[in-house]
Design a protein around this motif. Structure first.
Motif, PDB file in Angstrom:
ATOM      1  N   ILE A  85      21.053   9.733  85.237  1.00 30.97           N
ATOM      2  CA  ILE A  85      22.406   8.971  84.973  1.00 30.97           C
ATOM      3  C   ILE A  85      21.641   7.667  84.379  1.00 30.97           C
ATOM      4  O   ILE A  85      21.028   6.910  84.855  1.00 30.97           O
ATOM      5  CB  ILE A  85      22.927   8.439  86.330  1.00 30.97           C
ATOM      6  N   ALA A  95      27.773   8.338  81.765  1.00 28.38           N
ATOM      7  CA  ALA A  95      28.327   9.264  82.565  1.00 28.38           C
ATOM      8  C   ALA A  95      29.566   8.578  83.474  1.00 28.38           C
ATOM      9  O   ALA A  95      29.290   7.456  83.817  1.00 28.38           O
ATOM     10  CB  ALA A  95      27.392  10.042  83.627  1.00 28.38           C
ATOM     11  N   GLY A  96      30.638   9.123  83.551  1.00 28.61           N
ATOM     12  CA  GLY A  96      31.423   8.767  84.534  1.00 28.61           C
ATOM     13  C   GLY A  96      32.316   7.454  84.441  1.00 28.61           C
ATOM     14  O   GLY A  96      32.908   6.552  84.926  1.00 28.61           O
ATOM     15  N   HIS A 100      37.314  10.004  88.043  1.00 27.93           N
ATOM     16  CA  HIS A 100      36.982  11.567  87.945  1.00 27.93           C
ATOM     17  C   HIS A 100      36.411  11.635  89.583  1.00 27.93           C
ATOM     18  O   HIS A 100      36.023  10.819  90.252  1.00 27.93           O
ATOM     19  CB  HIS A 100      36.154  12.131  87.145  1.00 27.93           C
ATOM     20  N   ASP A 102      33.717  14.208  90.656  1.00 23.51           N
ATOM     21  CA  ASP A 102      32.510  15.201  89.945  1.00 23.51           C
ATOM     22  C   ASP A 102      32.868  16.623  89.893  1.00 23.51           C
ATOM     23  O   ASP A 102      33.011  17.258  91.117  1.00 23.51           O
ATOM     24  CB  ASP A 102      31.073  14.823  90.675  1.00 23.51           C
ATOM     25  N   LEU A 115      23.760   9.201  94.576  1.00 18.71           N
ATOM     26  CA  LEU A 115      23.170   8.463  93.138  1.00 18.71           C
ATOM     27  C   LEU A 115      22.385   7.538  93.821  1.00 18.71           C
ATOM     28  O   LEU A 115      22.720   6.767  94.477  1.00 18.71           O
ATOM     29  CB  LEU A 115      24.457   7.873  92.459  1.00 18.71           C
ATOM     30  N   THR A 127      30.147   0.259  90.249  1.00 18.94           N
ATOM     31  CA  THR A 127      30.951   1.823  90.321  1.00 18.94           C
ATOM     32  C   THR A 127      32.137   1.429  91.271  1.00 18.94           C
ATOM     33  O   THR A 127      31.940   0.525  92.168  1.00 18.94           O
ATOM     34  CB  THR A 127      30.124   2.656  90.710  1.00 18.94           C
ATOM     35  N   TRP A 230      25.640  -2.818  92.464  1.00 18.64           N
ATOM     36  CA  TRP A 230      24.153  -2.091  92.681  1.00 18.64           C
ATOM     37  C   TRP A 230      23.080  -3.150  92.431  1.00 18.64           C
ATOM     38  O   TRP A 230      23.261  -4.230  91.852  1.00 18.64           O
ATOM     39  CB  TRP A 230      24.029  -1.169  91.391  1.00 18.64           C
ATOM     40  N   TRP A 238      29.078   9.690  98.099  1.00 18.49           N
ATOM     41  CA  TRP A 238      30.436   9.758  98.148  1.00 18.49           C
ATOM     42  C   TRP A 238      30.907  11.299  98.632  1.00 18.49           C
ATOM     43  O   TRP A 238      30.219  12.130  98.063  1.00 18.49           O
ATOM     44  CB  TRP A 238      31.137   9.129  96.885  1.00 18.49           C
ATOM     45  N   HIS A 245      35.751   8.013  91.367  1.00 19.55           N
ATOM     46  CA  HIS A 245      35.018   6.996  91.090  1.00 19.55           C
ATOM     47  C   HIS A 245      34.913   6.882  89.634  1.00 19.55           C
ATOM     48  O   HIS A 245      35.263   7.916  88.610  1.00 19.55           O
ATOM     49  CB  HIS A 245      33.820   7.026  91.444  1.00 19.55           C
ATOM     50  N   ALA A 247      32.469   4.496  86.440  1.00 19.80           N
ATOM     51  CA  ALA A 247      31.112   3.841  86.352  1.00 19.80           C
ATOM     52  C   ALA A 247      31.578   3.101  85.144  1.00 19.80           C
ATOM     53  O   ALA A 247      31.972   3.315  84.479  1.00 19.80           O
ATOM     54  CB  ALA A 247      29.977   4.402  85.906  1.00 19.80           C
ATOM     55  N   ARG A 256      20.493   0.695  82.663  1.00 21.28           N
ATOM     56  CA  ARG A 256      20.796   0.946  84.016  1.00 21.28           C
ATOM     57  C   ARG A 256      20.447   2.457  84.356  1.00 21.28           C
ATOM     58  O   ARG A 256      20.846   3.070  83.387  1.00 21.28           O
ATOM     59  CB  ARG A 256      22.500   0.866  84.160  1.00 21.28           C
ATOM     60  N   ARG A 260      20.960  11.673  90.195  1.00 20.78           N
ATOM     61  CA  ARG A 260      22.106  11.971  91.090  1.00 20.78           C
ATOM     62  C   ARG A 260      21.919  13.525  91.745  1.00 20.78           C
ATOM     63  O   ARG A 260      21.239  14.240  90.817  1.00 20.78           O
ATOM     64  CB  ARG A 260      23.202  11.938  90.343  1.00 20.78           C
TER      65      ARG A 260
HETATM   66  C1  SIN Z   1      28.893   9.294  88.047  1.00 21.01           C
HETATM   67  O1  SIN Z   1      28.037  10.053  89.105  1.00 21.01           O
HETATM   68  O2  SIN Z   1      29.907   9.697  87.574  1.00 21.01           O
HETATM   69  C2  SIN Z   1      28.127   8.161  87.692  1.00 21.01           C
HETATM   70  C3  SIN Z   1      28.247   6.997  88.450  1.00 21.01           C
HETATM   71  C4  SIN Z   1      27.848   5.899  88.149  1.00 21.01           C
HETATM   72  O3  SIN Z   1      26.683   5.741  87.145  1.00 21.01           O
HETATM   73  O4  SIN Z   1      27.747   4.877  88.950  1.00 21.01           O
END
Ligand code: SIN
Length: 271
Positions: A85, A95-96, A100, A102, A115, A127, A230, A238, A245, A247, A256, A260
């Motif tokens: 990630i 990502a994210g 969503h 996962d 993660l 997040t 973070w 989670w 969640h 991001a 960053r 994961r």
């Molecule tokens: C994810 O797993 O969707 C990414 C979450 C993140 O980067 O905080």
């Protein structure tokens, strides 16, 4: 390390920090059970100052089930169950970014995700998680009746086709109940999300769009959420069955980065 872990909730509804465990060391059965119980109670849990390597990351995940291969992107060299990630000055997306759960496009979506971020910007890159039990509980009795029995299409093609470097790869498209029963807690929760869900199968296009708009906005209300800041070597674990969640990519062009693992789940059970 004490046998009893300290669990400090972040909000009334969702999220807790866990203290008193070193995830680089073998875990006792009691600690595994307490971590699992904390996850069931708070839906997402957080650990600080845990500089785990890839093997320790996989071992941590395997305490809670089999690891699942990511159906949209490939794992890192030598560790197929671990995905990177990462966001930096060269990133076109991260990502994210949309709310969503996962890989809800999978036939059997993952039970959980862990993660671990080793590099984080000084500010930003938080997040957010939202509690899908609370979102369900807050619906009117009439809306709960209306939603029961409906199924939604969760489409992995629309997410991974545009970014894949593997043109022959096929991405999953699955139908899941809009209201599911959590297999452990037996509580009902909503199971739709803005990233993967394209339609409610039993409704006309217009009705489906209107109901989904309502549900997405409703589930994303701040009152069901927690927000995690973070630090290097923080870990979030989670439960994908009862949370979504997002991001926040507010740190461009800073870096960053982390890894994961996802833990296999089962086919969602309709309410
Ligand atoms: C994810 O797993 O969707 C990414 C979450 C993140 O980067 O905080």
């Amino acid at each position: 390390m004490s046998e009893t872990l300290e669990i400090k909730p972040l909000t009334e509804r969702i999220g807790a920090e866990v203290f008193g465990v070193d995830l680089t060391k073998p875990l006792s059965n009691s600690h595994v059970q307490q971590i699992h119980d904390a996850l069931m109670a708070h839906c997402v849990i957080f650990f600080r100052d845990q500089a785990i390597n890839h093997e320790q990351h996989e071992t941590l995940g395997r305490h809670f089930g089999q690891l699942a291969l990511h159906s949209g992107v490939s794992g890192i060299e030598g560790h197929p169950y671990i995905v990177k990630i990462h966001g930096d000055a060269d990133s076109k997306h991260v990502a994210g970014e949309r709310w969503h759960s996962d890989l809800s496009c999978d036939e059997e979506p993952p039970m959980g995700s862990i993660l671990a971020l080793h590099t984080v910007p000084e500010v930003g890159g938080d997040t957010l998680w939202t509690n899908m039990y609370s979102a369900y509980d807050a619906l009117s009795p009439r809306m709960k009746v209306y939603l029961e029995g409906l199924t939604a299409e969760h489409n992995g093609e629309i997410i991974y086709r545009p970014i894949t470097k593997e043109p022959n790869r096929v991405f999953p498209i699955s139908n899941h109940p809009v209201v599911r029963v959590h297999p452990v807690t037996k509580r009902k929760c909503l199971f739709v999300n803005r990233q993967y869900v394209t339609k409610i199968n039993e409704l006309s296009r217009q009705e489906s769009a209107a109901i989904l708009d309502f549900l997405f906005d409703h589930c994303e209300e701040e009152r069901y959420q927690c927000r995690f800041r973070w630090k290097p070597n923080s870990i979030a674990f989670w439960d994908n069955r009862c949370t979504m969640h997002q991001a926040v990519w507010d740190y461009f062009p800073k870096t960053r980065s982390g890894y994961r693992v996802t833990i296999a789940g089962d086919k969602p059970i309709a309410a």
